[in-house]
Write a protein that holds these residues in place. Structure first.
Motif, PDB file in Angstrom:
ATOM      1  N   HIS A 123       0.860  -1.183   0.000  1.00 46.41           N
ATOM      2  CA  HIS A 123       0.000   0.000   0.000  1.00 46.41           C
ATOM      3  C   HIS A 123       0.893   1.227   0.000  1.00 46.41           C
ATOM      4  CE1 HIS A 123      -3.603  -2.371   0.866  1.00 46.41           C
ATOM      5  NE2 HIS A 123      -2.762  -3.132   1.545  1.00 46.41           N
ATOM      6  N   ARG A 124       0.365   2.321  -0.519  1.00 45.89           N
ATOM      7  CA  ARG A 124       1.148   3.548  -0.590  1.00 45.89           C
ATOM      8  C   ARG A 124       0.254   4.744  -0.292  1.00 45.89           C
ATOM      9  NH1 ARG A 124       4.542   5.993  -5.704  1.00 45.89           N
ATOM     10  NH2 ARG A 124       5.278   7.802  -4.565  1.00 45.89           N
ATOM     11  N   GLY A 182       4.110   0.204   2.307  1.00 42.76           N
ATOM     12  CA  GLY A 182       4.212  -1.017   3.095  1.00 42.76           C
ATOM     13  C   GLY A 182       2.842  -1.634   3.281  1.00 42.76           C
ATOM     14  N   SER A 183       2.696  -2.320   4.393  1.00 46.24           N
ATOM     15  CA  SER A 183       1.405  -2.955   4.684  1.00 46.24           C
ATOM     16  C   SER A 183       0.375  -1.876   4.998  1.00 46.24           C
ATOM     17  CB  SER A 183       1.545  -3.896   5.887  1.00 46.24           C
ATOM     18  OG  SER A 183       1.771  -3.137   7.069  1.00 46.24           O
ATOM     19  N   ALA A 184      -0.869  -2.246   4.945  1.00 48.98           N
ATOM     20  CA  ALA A 184      -1.938  -1.287   5.251  1.00 48.98           C
ATOM     21  C   ALA A 184      -1.778  -0.751   6.669  1.00 48.98           C
ATOM     22  CB  ALA A 184      -3.301  -1.940   5.063  1.00 48.98           C
ATOM     23  N   ALA A 185      -1.427  -1.611   7.600  1.00 45.10           N
ATOM     24  CA  ALA A 185      -1.266  -1.180   8.989  1.00 45.10           C
ATOM     25  C   ALA A 185      -0.101  -0.199   9.127  1.00 45.10           C
ATOM     26  CB  ALA A 185      -1.044  -2.391   9.893  1.00 45.10           C
ATOM     27  N   PHE A 186       1.006  -0.471   8.437  1.00 47.50           N
ATOM     28  CA  PHE A 186       2.165   0.419   8.501  1.00 47.50           C
ATOM     29  C   PHE A 186       1.839   1.783   7.904  1.00 47.50           C
ATOM     30  CE2 PHE A 186       5.931   2.262   6.487  1.00 47.50           C
ATOM     31  CZ  PHE A 186       6.730   2.432   7.606  1.00 47.50           C
ATOM     32  N   VAL A 187       1.213   1.790   6.758  1.00 52.18           N
ATOM     33  CA  VAL A 187       0.861   3.054   6.107  1.00 52.18           C
ATOM     34  C   VAL A 187      -0.094   3.855   6.989  1.00 52.18           C
ATOM     35  CG1 VAL A 187      -0.316   4.071   4.112  1.00 52.18           C
ATOM     36  CG2 VAL A 187       1.331   2.237   3.776  1.00 52.18           C
ATOM     37  N   THR A 188      -1.041   3.185   7.609  1.00 49.20           N
ATOM     38  CA  THR A 188      -1.980   3.867   8.504  1.00 49.20           C
ATOM     39  C   THR A 188      -1.249   4.471   9.693  1.00 49.20           C
ATOM     40  OG1 THR A 188      -3.778   2.403   7.851  1.00 49.20           O
ATOM     41  CG2 THR A 188      -4.035   3.559   9.952  1.00 49.20           C
ATOM     42  N   MET A 244       1.907   5.346   9.899  1.00 51.76           N
ATOM     43  CA  MET A 244       2.747   6.449   9.443  1.00 51.76           C
ATOM     44  C   MET A 244       1.912   7.702   9.180  1.00 51.76           C
ATOM     45  SD  MET A 244       5.887   5.658   9.549  1.00 51.76           S
ATOM     46  CE  MET A 244       6.576   6.978   8.585  1.00 51.76           C
ATOM     47  N   ALA A 245       0.757   7.540   8.569  1.00 55.09           N
ATOM     48  CA  ALA A 245      -0.112   8.679   8.283  1.00 55.09           C
ATOM     49  C   ALA A 245      -0.598   9.330   9.574  1.00 55.09           C
ATOM     50  CB  ALA A 245      -1.298   8.235   7.423  1.00 55.09           C
ATOM     51  N   GLU A 246      -0.992   8.517  10.539  1.00 57.74           N
ATOM     52  CA  GLU A 246      -1.453   9.057  11.815  1.00 57.74           C
ATOM     53  C   GLU A 246      -0.324   9.759  12.561  1.00 57.74           C
ATOM     54  OE1 GLU A 246      -3.106   5.559  13.609  1.00 57.74           O
ATOM     55  OE2 GLU A 246      -5.042   5.824  12.608  1.00 57.74           O
ATOM     56  N   ALA A 247       0.869   9.170  12.555  1.00 50.92           N
ATOM     57  CA  ALA A 247       2.022   9.785  13.228  1.00 50.92           C
ATOM     58  C   ALA A 247       2.404  11.100  12.561  1.00 50.92           C
ATOM     59  CB  ALA A 247       3.207   8.819  13.234  1.00 50.92           C
ATOM     60  N   ALA A 248       2.367  11.139  11.256  1.00 50.80           N
ATOM     61  CA  ALA A 248       2.693  12.367  10.526  1.00 50.80           C
ATOM     62  C   ALA A 248       1.687  13.461  10.832  1.00 50.80           C
ATOM     63  CB  ALA A 248       2.745  12.093   9.021  1.00 50.80           C
TER      64      ALA A 248
END
Length: 61
Positions: A15-16, A39-45, A47-51
């Motif tokens: 996912h991107r 990366g995986s859906a969980a990783f992308v999620t 990262m987006a929340e942390a950003a």
């Protein structure tokens, strides 16, 4: 003879997310942050929340 790619199991989906955050004051952009997560859906999620949290913290200083 098979290639390593053919021997591997099914590939996990990648996912991107390309995100750009802007702080706008008086009609002008005063701060900007760009994030590209893959990366995986969980990783992308995550990262987006942390950003989003990091950008919010930066703009409320």
């Amino acid at each position: 003879m098979s290639t390593p790619h053919e021997d591997a199991g099914p590939a996990a989906p990648i996912h991107r997310a390309d995100l750009t955050f802007h702080e706008i004051r008086d009609g002008r952009r005063v701060k900007e942050m760009a994030v590209d997560a893959r990366g995986s859906a969980a990783f992308v999620t995550r990262m987006a929340e942390a950003a989003a949290r990091a950008f919010e913290e930066e703009t409320t200083r």
